[in-house]
Scaffold this active site. Structure first.
Site: not given
Ligand SMILES: Cc1cc2nc3c(=O)[nH]c(=O)nc-3n(C[C@H](O)[C@H](O)[C@H](O)COP(=O)(O)OP(=O)(O)OC[C@H]3O[C@@H](n4cnc5c(N)ncnc54)[C@H](O)[C@@H]3O)c2cc1C
Length: 388
Positions: A367, A135-136
């Site tokens: 998640e 998804l991400t």
């Molecule tokens: C080990 C690991 C395994 C994973 N496995 C999967 C997987 O199997 N499949 C998959 O699809 N994804 C997976 N992910 C991805 C994970 O779901 C994302 O990392 C998560 O959704 C956050 O997205 P981002 O890392 O891009 O952070 P961002 O969305 O860029 O967020 C960065 C910061 O900004 C803050 N933020 C963002 N929007 C807002 C808002 N509107 N208001 C206030 N604060 C905000 C967040 O809280 C965070 O502190 C995995 C991640 C990790 C680390």
């Protein structure tokens, strides 16, 4: 019998059925005998203990709360207890089971055709096939609705273009559940290993979830049969409903990691002597241990009621947000306190606490980040969205 002492201050165990207790005990012994002896080495090497997959399948841990197609069909409390015990071993192993069961088997079960169910679910339940959930994307994490991955229908095929990032099990998966926009609507697609134009490469340099495979998936004019569309997917709510299933298991899993850290800190504090006494005899250390146990007890009760609501069909996704947000934050705080109580020993992998602490940093983010769940709950109780 498990060697792990029961962390159950409020006799929550007495609220479990016989079947739930038995399931928990099987998972507890599995963690003691199969995960704990190998996990430190895997974490060091940055490898996933693949030998555990078939064993988890044989014990019915994969997609355990789904009905039919070779799934165990147990209730949600028993399923949660399995997640708790797996994460007492390692968040990476629980992540594998969460992805396989909640993010791959669940969407096939909920949104797939009968042929897709029959083809994939028995093999995934047995651990004969591995799944991942894409998804991400690099530019869309907390905001998955903005995704750039697209699917276009061409004759008897769909053509996918885009990139998915941070995908658990990505490079070892036989089947990827991939979310892409088809005519502007988010839909789910099954992309099999070896599909033309599909590649996966692992992300290296992780200091968290080292015993878990995390990959980037690339789709460049990737062609898949038209039958590989999950026919009942319909917009962003489809992947979000999968995440709700996985978050439910995470809320339980975090309790397991917290229990492991608490027990390690309690044991260590009783035998570590400073100023001529065990450090457990100092008030400040006792205060930390009491705080840890209090938070674990609250989280255990929260999980149990969450599971009862789910089994009664009354679970709302905001209930899950509250539990994921609370329990993971509590577990992370507990892991950090346990690390502190271990002093310098807390930074070496002879003790489990630094591994759990580092893993929980990922669990805090994936998640739905902690803050995203805050805003989901804030919207629910005020009726005003501060998320977008
Ligand atoms: C080990 C690991 C395994 C994973 N496995 C999967 C997987 O199997 N499949 C998959 O699809 N994804 C997976 N992910 C991805 C994970 O779901 C994302 O990392 C998560 O959704 C956050 O997205 P981002 O890392 O891009 O952070 P961002 O969305 O860029 O967020 C960065 C910061 O900004 C803050 N933020 C963002 N929007 C807002 C808002 N509107 N208001 C206030 N604060 C905000 C967040 O809280 C965070 O502190 C995995 C991640 C990790 C680390």
């Amino acid at each position: 019998m498990s060697a792990f002492p029961v962390v159950d201050y409020y006799e929550v165990e007495g609220l479990l059925s016989e079947e739930e207790r038995m399931t928990r005990d099987v998972a507890r012994v599995f963690t003691d005998e199969q995960i704990l002896p190998v996990i430190t080495q895997h974490f060091r090497e940055g490898s996933f203990p693949r030998g555990l997959i078939r064993k988890m399948g044989e014990l019915g841990f994969l997609g355990a709360n789904l009905q039919g197609y070779g799934c165990a069909g147990i209730n949600n409390v028993a399923y949660g207890l399995i997640m708790q015990e797996l994460e007492r071993g390692d968040s990476g192993v629980r992540s594998f089971a969460s992805v396989q069961g909640s993010l791959v088997m669940y969407p096939i079960h909920a949104f797939g055709s009968e042929a897709q169910n029959e083809r994939w679910l028995p093999r995934l339940a047995a651990g004969e096939a591995i799944g991942c959930f894409g998804l991400t994307e690099p530019d869309f994490g907390s905001d998955p609705g903005g995704m750039a991955t697209k699917a276009v229908r061409k004759g008897a095929e769909f053509v996918l273009n885009g990139t998915k990032l941070w995908i658990t099990n990505g490079s070892i998966a036989d089947i990827a559940v991939v979310w892409a926009k088809l005519d502007g609507v988010v839909r789910g697609f099954l992309v099999e290993r070896g599909a033309a134009g599909f590649s996966a490469r692992d992300i290296h340099g992780k200091h968290s979830m080292r015993a878990s495979v995390t990959s980037e998936l690339s789709f460049q004019d990737c062609r898949i049969p038209a039958d590989n569309l999950l026919p009942k997917t319909d917009g962003l709510r489809s992947p979000l409903s999968c995440l709700n299933q996985a978050r439910y298991g995470i809320a339980w899993g975090a309790v397991g990691a917290a229990m492991a850290c608490y027990q390690a800190a309690l044991d260590y504090s009783r035998q570590r002597v400073q100023f001529g006494k065990p450090i457990a005899s100092f008030q400040l250390v006792q205060q930390k241990l009491v705080h840890m146990l209090t938070e674990i007890t609250k989280a255990q009760l929260l999980c149990l009621q969450l599971g009862r609501l789910k089994d009664a069909g009354r679970l709302r996704h905001t209930h899950v947000s509250l539990a994921k947000r609370n329990n993971v934050a509590a577990a992370l705080e507990i892991a950090r306190l346990a690390r502190d109580i271990h002093g310098a020993n807390g930074i070496v992998d002879e003790y489990p606490v630094i591994r759990h602490m580092l893993n929980l940093e990922s669990v805090f983010t994936y998640e739905g980040t902690h803050d995203v769940h805050t805003l989901i709950l804030g919207r629910d109780i005020t009726g005003i969205s501060a998320l977008e």
